[in-house]
Design a protein around this motif. Structure first.
Motif, mmCIF file in Angstrom:
data_model
loop_
_atom_site.group_PDB
_atom_site.id
_atom_site.type_symbol
_atom_site.label_atom_id
_atom_site.label_comp_id
_atom_site.label_asym_id
_atom_site.label_seq_id
_atom_site.Cartn_x
_atom_site.Cartn_y
_atom_site.Cartn_z
ATOM 1 N N PRO A 33 -1.082 1.713 6.629
ATOM 2 C CA PRO A 33 -0.035 1.111 5.767
ATOM 3 C C PRO A 33 0.617 -0.089 6.421
ATOM 4 C CG PRO A 33 0.174 3.500 5.864
ATOM 5 C CD PRO A 33 -0.834 3.130 6.898
ATOM 6 N N ASP A 71 -5.310 10.804 -1.747
ATOM 7 C CA ASP A 71 -6.588 11.305 -1.257
ATOM 8 C C ASP A 71 -6.931 12.648 -1.892
ATOM 9 O OD1 ASP A 71 -6.816 9.089 0.299
ATOM 10 O OD2 ASP A 71 -6.440 10.090 2.214
ATOM 11 N N GLU A 97 2.362 9.402 0.474
ATOM 12 C CA GLU A 97 1.745 9.137 -0.823
ATOM 13 C C GLU A 97 0.230 8.998 -0.674
ATOM 14 O OE1 GLU A 97 2.318 6.168 -4.675
ATOM 15 O OE2 GLU A 97 2.931 5.496 -2.682
ATOM 16 N N ARG A 98 -0.217 8.406 0.424
ATOM 17 C CA ARG A 98 -1.654 8.257 0.670
ATOM 18 C C ARG A 98 -2.323 9.625 0.734
ATOM 19 N NH1 ARG A 98 -5.846 5.298 3.378
ATOM 20 N NH2 ARG A 98 -7.631 6.666 3.070
ATOM 21 N N THR A 99 -1.686 10.589 1.375
ATOM 22 C CA THR A 99 -2.249 11.932 1.449
ATOM 23 C C THR A 99 -2.433 12.529 0.067
ATOM 24 O OG1 THR A 99 -1.261 12.323 3.616
ATOM 25 C CG2 THR A 99 -1.886 14.267 2.343
ATOM 26 N N ARG A 107 0.830 -1.194 0.000
ATOM 27 C CA ARG A 107 0.000 0.000 0.000
ATOM 28 C C ARG A 107 0.875 1.258 0.000
ATOM 29 N NH1 ARG A 107 -4.003 -2.516 4.571
ATOM 30 N NH2 ARG A 107 -5.637 -3.251 3.181
ATOM 31 N N PRO A 108 0.316 2.377 -0.384
ATOM 32 C CA PRO A 108 1.094 3.621 -0.365
ATOM 33 C C PRO A 108 1.520 3.985 1.056
ATOM 34 C CG PRO A 108 -0.989 3.892 -1.568
ATOM 35 C CD PRO A 108 -1.057 2.571 -0.876
ATOM 36 N N PHE A 138 -8.624 3.941 -0.995
ATOM 37 C CA PHE A 138 -8.106 2.941 -0.061
ATOM 38 C C PHE A 138 -8.834 3.113 1.277
ATOM 39 C CE2 PHE A 138 -4.600 3.421 -3.045
ATOM 40 C CZ PHE A 138 -4.238 2.114 -3.277
ATOM 41 N N PRO A 186 2.252 6.802 4.103
ATOM 42 C CA PRO A 186 1.341 7.887 4.522
ATOM 43 C C PRO A 186 1.432 9.145 3.663
ATOM 44 C CG PRO A 186 2.321 6.841 6.429
ATOM 45 C CD PRO A 186 3.021 6.258 5.233
#
Length: 266
Positions: A266, A253, A248-250, A243-244, A261, A246
């Protein structure tokens, strides 16, 4: 335990299939397991590449619903396992597909397996998928029927004569093409359900017929149990389904929205 069974067919487009599918799932589940059976509004023939592409979106949309509604596992009741890899990357619980699970189970039952496919295009696309995923090592052959319109199989659930004709065609194709197969795997939930409704569990040469729908339910239950024994770990997050992070997740989003996701760390 709550398992979401995602069919990729329209459950109002297959005659008596949805009712028999529900009965098979009911027989297969453990007493403490709840199964949520869901279809799609569009799907009838995902062996066409364009329709399979559209169906992936349907799978991921309903997967996010399953997460929000507290499912413990998600199974894809389509032999092409459409959306399986993407779903495993997203889901916080085990995700299984009918095709991969059925072929894996056939390995426990015999040294080789053969497939029953409804038509030549279906067989060609499925064989390509099996090679790509390295699931063809024990493939002994493919018995190809002449059924270009898959929804016609729905008639055989309610029409005994239509069912007898279809079963005769299947038996002839298996005798012709699958003599070297130790296990026969109907390549699709509708064909599996028809074989179950007709009470066909083996062919004249002794080769058993795999009930992949029951196997999918059983393996989903086992996967949930195994995940619990392993501290919640089931799908590997190393490499393929990583998973990405944090940061990259931001950014994801911001660009795609917060639902891509759902509900995970993560």
């Amino acid at each position: 335990m709550r398992i979401w069974y995602q069919s990729l067919g329209r459950l109002d487009a297959w005659g008596g299939y949805p009712a028999h599918l529900g009965a098979m799932i009911e027989r297969a589940r453990s007493a403490a397991t709840e199964i949520v059976v869901n279809g799609t509004k569009r799907g009838i023939a995902e062996y066409h590449a364009a329709l399979a592409h559209e169906a992936k979106g349907d799978v991921l949309h309903t997967l996010r619903r399953a997460v929000a509604e507290g499912a413990d596992a998600f199974v894809i009741g389509n032999f092409f396992d459409i959306g399986l890899e993407e779903a495993r990357e997203i889901a916080p619980f085990p995700v299984l597909g009918l095709g991969e699970t059925s072929i894996s189970l056939s390995h426990f039952m015999g040294q080789s397996y053969g497939l029953i496919c409804p038509n030549a295009k279906y067989a060609a696309r499925l064989e390509k998928r099996l090679r790509a995923d390295r699931l063809d090592a024990r493939l002994a052959g493919i018995a190809v029927l002449d059924m270009p319109r898959l929804t016609a199989m729905g008639d055989a659930f309610d029409d005994a004569d239509a069912r007898a004709r279809l079963l005769q065609a299947i038996e002839q194709a298996v005798e012709r093409d699958l003599g070297a197969a130790e296990v026969v795997v109907p390549a699709g939930g509708v064909v599996m359900a028809l074989m179950d409704k007709a009470g066909v569990t083996r062919f004249g040469n002794g080769a058993p017929v795999l009930n992949g729908i029951a196997g999918l339910v059983a393996m989903a239950e086992a996967s949930v149990g195994l995940a619990r024994l392993q501290g919640g770990t089931f799908t590997s997050r190393h490499l393929s389904h990583a998973r990405p992070d944090p940061q990259e997740r931001t950014r994801i989003d911001e660009l795609y929205g917060p639902d891509i996701f759902p509900h995970w760390t993560p």
